[in-house]
Design a protein around this motif. Structure first.
Motif, mmCIF file in Angstrom:
data_model
loop_
_atom_site.group_PDB
_atom_site.id
_atom_site.type_symbol
_atom_site.label_atom_id
_atom_site.label_comp_id
_atom_site.label_asym_id
_atom_site.label_seq_id
_atom_site.Cartn_x
_atom_site.Cartn_y
_atom_site.Cartn_z
ATOM 1 N N MET A 3 41.349 28.183 -44.230
ATOM 2 C CA MET A 3 41.667 28.999 -43.052
ATOM 3 C C MET A 3 42.845 28.370 -42.294
ATOM 4 S SD MET A 3 39.168 29.977 -39.906
ATOM 5 C CE MET A 3 38.019 31.015 -40.783
ATOM 6 N N ASN A 4 43.919 29.127 -42.131
ATOM 7 C CA ASN A 4 45.043 28.533 -41.402
ATOM 8 C C ASN A 4 44.854 28.738 -39.885
ATOM 9 O OD1 ASN A 4 45.877 31.100 -40.686
ATOM 10 N ND2 ASN A 4 47.142 31.329 -42.508
ATOM 11 N N TRP A 5 45.752 28.150 -39.114
ATOM 12 C CA TRP A 5 45.601 28.136 -37.647
ATOM 13 C C TRP A 5 45.637 29.526 -37.039
ATOM 14 C CZ3 TRP A 5 43.335 24.389 -35.602
ATOM 15 C CH2 TRP A 5 43.484 23.087 -36.096
ATOM 16 N N ARG A 6 46.482 30.376 -37.625
ATOM 17 C CA ARG A 6 46.623 31.722 -37.064
ATOM 18 C C ARG A 6 45.302 32.492 -37.191
ATOM 19 N NH1 ARG A 6 48.171 36.355 -38.925
ATOM 20 N NH2 ARG A 6 48.829 37.876 -37.346
ATOM 21 N N LYS A 7 44.720 32.405 -38.384
ATOM 22 C CA LYS A 7 43.442 33.091 -38.602
ATOM 23 C C LYS A 7 42.362 32.532 -37.673
ATOM 24 C CE LYS A 7 43.713 34.796 -43.331
ATOM 25 N NZ LYS A 7 43.570 34.334 -44.715
ATOM 26 N N LEU A 8 42.389 31.219 -37.532
ATOM 27 C CA LEU A 8 41.385 30.592 -36.669
ATOM 28 C C LEU A 8 41.531 31.094 -35.228
ATOM 29 C CD1 LEU A 8 39.113 28.500 -36.464
ATOM 30 C CD2 LEU A 8 40.865 26.819 -35.879
ATOM 31 N N ARG A 9 42.802 31.221 -34.810
ATOM 32 C CA ARG A 9 43.041 31.673 -33.437
ATOM 33 C C ARG A 9 42.545 33.107 -33.238
ATOM 34 N NH1 ARG A 9 48.953 30.664 -31.982
ATOM 35 N NH2 ARG A 9 49.120 32.858 -32.499
ATOM 36 N N VAL A 10 42.860 33.971 -34.212
ATOM 37 C CA VAL A 10 42.397 35.362 -34.129
ATOM 38 C C VAL A 10 40.871 35.400 -34.077
ATOM 39 C CG1 VAL A 10 42.239 37.536 -35.399
ATOM 40 C CG2 VAL A 10 44.435 36.328 -35.249
ATOM 41 N N PHE A 11 40.267 34.561 -34.903
ATOM 42 C CA PHE A 11 38.802 34.524 -34.936
ATOM 43 C C PHE A 11 38.235 34.104 -33.573
ATOM 44 C CE2 PHE A 11 35.002 31.884 -35.432
ATOM 45 C CZ PHE A 11 34.126 32.836 -35.941
ATOM 46 N N LEU A 12 38.824 33.073 -32.993
ATOM 47 C CA LEU A 12 38.306 32.562 -31.721
ATOM 48 C C LEU A 12 38.489 33.570 -30.588
ATOM 49 C CD1 LEU A 12 39.381 28.806 -31.832
ATOM 50 C CD2 LEU A 12 37.080 29.762 -32.024
ATOM 51 N N VAL A 13 39.659 34.221 -30.554
ATOM 52 C CA VAL A 13 39.903 35.210 -29.497
ATOM 53 C C VAL A 13 38.936 36.383 -29.646
ATOM 54 C CG1 VAL A 13 41.558 36.912 -28.654
ATOM 55 C CG2 VAL A 13 42.300 34.566 -29.110
ATOM 56 N N THR A 14 38.742 36.834 -30.914
ATOM 57 C CA THR A 14 37.811 37.938 -31.150
ATOM 58 C C THR A 14 36.397 37.553 -30.700
ATOM 59 O OG1 THR A 14 39.126 38.507 -33.079
ATOM 60 C CG2 THR A 14 36.979 39.567 -32.878
ATOM 61 N N ALA A 15 35.987 36.339 -31.056
ATOM 62 C CA ALA A 15 34.653 35.882 -30.675
ATOM 63 C C ALA A 15 34.508 35.836 -29.159
ATOM 64 C CB ALA A 15 34.376 34.502 -31.278
ATOM 65 N N LEU A 16 35.558 35.371 -28.490
ATOM 66 C CA LEU A 16 35.525 35.271 -27.031
ATOM 67 C C LEU A 16 35.397 36.654 -26.397
ATOM 68 C CD1 LEU A 16 35.823 33.288 -24.647
ATOM 69 C CD2 LEU A 16 38.261 33.826 -24.651
ATOM 70 N N VAL A 17 36.208 37.611 -26.899
ATOM 71 C CA VAL A 17 36.157 38.971 -26.345
ATOM 72 C C VAL A 17 34.770 39.579 -26.562
ATOM 73 C CG1 VAL A 17 37.042 41.313 -26.632
ATOM 74 C CG2 VAL A 17 38.634 39.378 -26.484
ATOM 75 N N LEU A 18 34.211 39.374 -27.754
ATOM 76 C CA LEU A 18 32.881 39.925 -28.040
ATOM 77 C C LEU A 18 31.831 39.313 -27.101
ATOM 78 C CD1 LEU A 18 32.859 40.183 -31.923
ATOM 79 C CD2 LEU A 18 33.014 42.030 -30.244
ATOM 80 N N CYS A 19 32.023 38.057 -26.742
ATOM 81 C CA CYS A 19 31.082 37.430 -25.808
ATOM 82 C C CYS A 19 31.256 37.972 -24.401
ATOM 83 C CB CYS A 19 31.290 35.917 -25.781
ATOM 84 S SG CYS A 19 30.732 35.114 -27.276
ATOM 85 N N LEU A 20 32.477 38.384 -24.062
ATOM 86 C CA LEU A 20 32.737 38.828 -22.686
ATOM 87 C C LEU A 20 32.238 40.248 -22.430
ATOM 88 C CD1 LEU A 20 36.293 37.365 -22.019
ATOM 89 C CD2 LEU A 20 34.119 36.652 -21.021
ATOM 90 N N ILE A 21 32.210 41.079 -23.493
ATOM 91 C CA ILE A 21 31.803 42.480 -23.292
ATOM 92 C C ILE A 21 30.413 42.580 -22.637
ATOM 93 C CG2 ILE A 21 31.162 44.614 -24.497
ATOM 94 C CD1 ILE A 21 33.543 44.056 -26.368
ATOM 95 N N PRO A 22 29.406 41.851 -23.127
ATOM 96 C CA PRO A 22 28.090 41.974 -22.471
ATOM 97 C C PRO A 22 28.123 41.575 -21.002
ATOM 98 C CG PRO A 22 27.898 40.781 -24.531
ATOM 99 C CD PRO A 22 29.352 40.966 -24.269
#
Ligand code: CUA
Length: 174
Positions: A1-20
Motif C-alpha cells: 500500500m503506497n502513501w496515497r492509498k493510505l491517505r485516501v483510506f484514512l480520510v474515508t475512515a475519518l469521514v465515515l466516523c464523523l457521519i454518525p
C-alpha cells in the motif's frame, strides 16, 4: 500500500466516523446514554414515552411546597399553551425542544431559558406577584418564530392547592 492509498483510506475512515456524529441524538447505545447523562431526551419520541408525555406536562406540586413545571417548545408554540403556578413559590422548570433551538422568556422578568432538542434545560424561577406573564420565544426558530408565544399565570399561592391537576395546565378553567 503506497502513501496515497493510505491517505485516501484514512480520510474515508475519518469521514465515515464523523457521519454518525451529526446524528448523535439518534444513537441509542448504553455507553452513549451514560455519557449524555440523565438530561438527555429523544426529541423524536417526546410525545410517546418518558417525562414529557402529554399528561405529565404542566405544573406539579412538590412535597416541599415548591412546584415543578414541565414544558415542550416546538415550532411554533410552547406546550402547555398556558400554565398556572403559585406566586412567590420556587418553580423548577424542566423544558426540552421537539425540533429547533428556542429561547423561553417571560415578559416582565429577566428569565431566559435556552431550549435545545435532545437536552432537558433546567431553571429555577419565581414569580413574586400574581399576574399574567406572556411567554415569548426569543431565539429565531423559523417562519413562525414571531408568533411563538404563550402564557404563564401566577395565582395567589393559597389558591393553588385547590386547583385540580387538570386545571393547572389550562387557564380557561380560571
Ligand atoms: Cu421558537 Cu423562536
Amino acid at each position: 500500500m503506497n502513501w496515497r492509498k493510505l491517505r485516501v483510506f484514512l480520510v474515508t475512515a475519518l469521514v465515515l466516523c464523523l457521519i454518525p456524529l451529526t446524528r448523535y441524538y439518534q444513537i441509542d447505545q448504553p455507553l452513549i446514554r451514560f455519557l449524555r447523562g440523565s438530561r438527555h431526551v429523544d426529541p423524536l419520541s417526546l410525545h410517546l414515552s418518558g417525562e414529557f408525555v402529554e399528561n405529565n406536562l404542566g405544573t406539579q406540586q412538590d412535597a416541599d411546597g415548591s412546584v415543578t413545571v414541565r414544558m415542550i417548545a416546538q415550532q411554533y408554540l410552547f406546550l402547555p399553551h398556558c400554565i398556572l403556578v403559585p406566586a412567590g413559590v420556587p418553580v423548577h422548570l424542566r423544558i426540552t425542544s421537539a425540533d429547533a433551538v428556542h429561547s423561553l422568556t417571560f415578559n416582565g422578568t429577566d428569565y431566559a431559558v435556552k431550549v435545545l432538542p435532545g437536552t432537558i434545560s433546567e431553571a429555577q424561577l419565581q414569580f413574586p406577584q400574581a399576574g399574567e406573564y406572556k411567554t415569548v420565544c426569543r431565539e429565531f426558530c423559523g417562519a413562525g418564530h414571531y408568533a411563538m408565544r404563550s402564557e404563564l399565570r401566577a395565582v395567589p399561592r393559597e389558591q393553588f392547592p385547590a386547583l385540580q391537576p387538570g386545571e393547572r395546565g389550562n387557564c380557561a378553567a380560571q
